[in-house]
Scaffold this motif. Sequence first.
Motif: not given
Length: 384
Positions: A80-92, A112-118, A136-144
């Motif tokens: 899900f996060l990878e699809a968002v990062h790639e700009g694929d809204v429907d895929g996400a 905007d892709s200025r973030w990463a899956i941490a 339950e899945v804990y997730t973090e994302i990180e800005a530049e």
Amino acid sequence: MSDSASPQRWGEEHEIDLGAVGEARQAPEPAPSPSRPFSRIPNVALAYAAIAIALAAAVVTVVKWSPLHRPLAESTVKAFLEAVHEGDVDGALAYTDQEGTEGEFLVPEALDSRWAIAEVAQVDYDETGNGRAVAEVYTEIEAEDGSRVGHRYHVEIDRGDASIKGAMVATDGWGAFEYLDLNGVRLDIDLEVGLAHVLLLPGYYEFYPDLPSTMDLDGGEAMLVLGDRYLTLGTGVVDQWLPTPWILVNQEGEDAMNAALREYYDACAVDPSGEGCPFAFPDDPDRELALASGAAWEVVAYPEVQAERLWYEHGTGFELRSALPGEARAQVVITEDGETRTALVSCPIWVDGLYAELDPDGGASINAGFSLGSERCRSVIEVE
């Protein structure tokens, strides 16, 4: 990042019948000797069998923790996060229970892709029966800049199919202007309501990226969004609502407004009947005033505004308040007690009731807004 063990079955299970170790035989009559070495042989076999079981269990545990065998809930959130990062809204959205949801910011242009899956790690798992489970899945994302925000996604699993529940959480957003702008995508605000419901996919969002150079943002220019968490970059503050910043007029904007005010009052001096012009004479029961023949108003001091005194009003612009009043003078004819005379009078100028709009090119314009309370001189004083 480490992968959590999945309670799901991985590989084939094996059953070991401990009672089948060795053949069942008729035991001989006990001998009088206290030593019976042959009776210890089955216990040795059981010990080896226990070791074998432990080794087999360890192998299964290693398989479960292996990154090559990521639990289904984890892999779903990561995809899900990878699809968002790639700009694929429907895929996400296909990985969520919100597939097909529409919204102004649920478009590739708003991502905007200025973030990463941490980090993505399953932290809880509960089997509910009939091949169903909740993880339950804990997730973090990180800005530049290194800023991170975390969120726990709930994933429902049904016979091998996984779906993220409530991946996007609706929040109320207000606009600093008549619209909210995120990453260059605009959402018009209903001014009667004052708020708009906003759905955002995870990622990096910049507020009003095309803001004129005459204005600044107070409260942060960008944020990270993950689930129902909103982290304003540069502040370390995480909110559970959209942290839309205030709009401030900077020094360049203040200069533009004061320049526009000078032009505005110069035009009023030429045509005092213009909308919002403050040069009409006040009502006075004791005397009458009129401009002398051929006379005109002359602005001898312009009023000034200061940026920190300004507040944006929807539909009208920045409401002006006088930091320093101005002054205009004119030759007038005064009729009082049946006598007529000519005098030079002064009219103070206050900008209260006026509004300023700042255009995208860095300029400003003045309008009277909805209040016409400043169309007359507050007072007229004779000067020598």
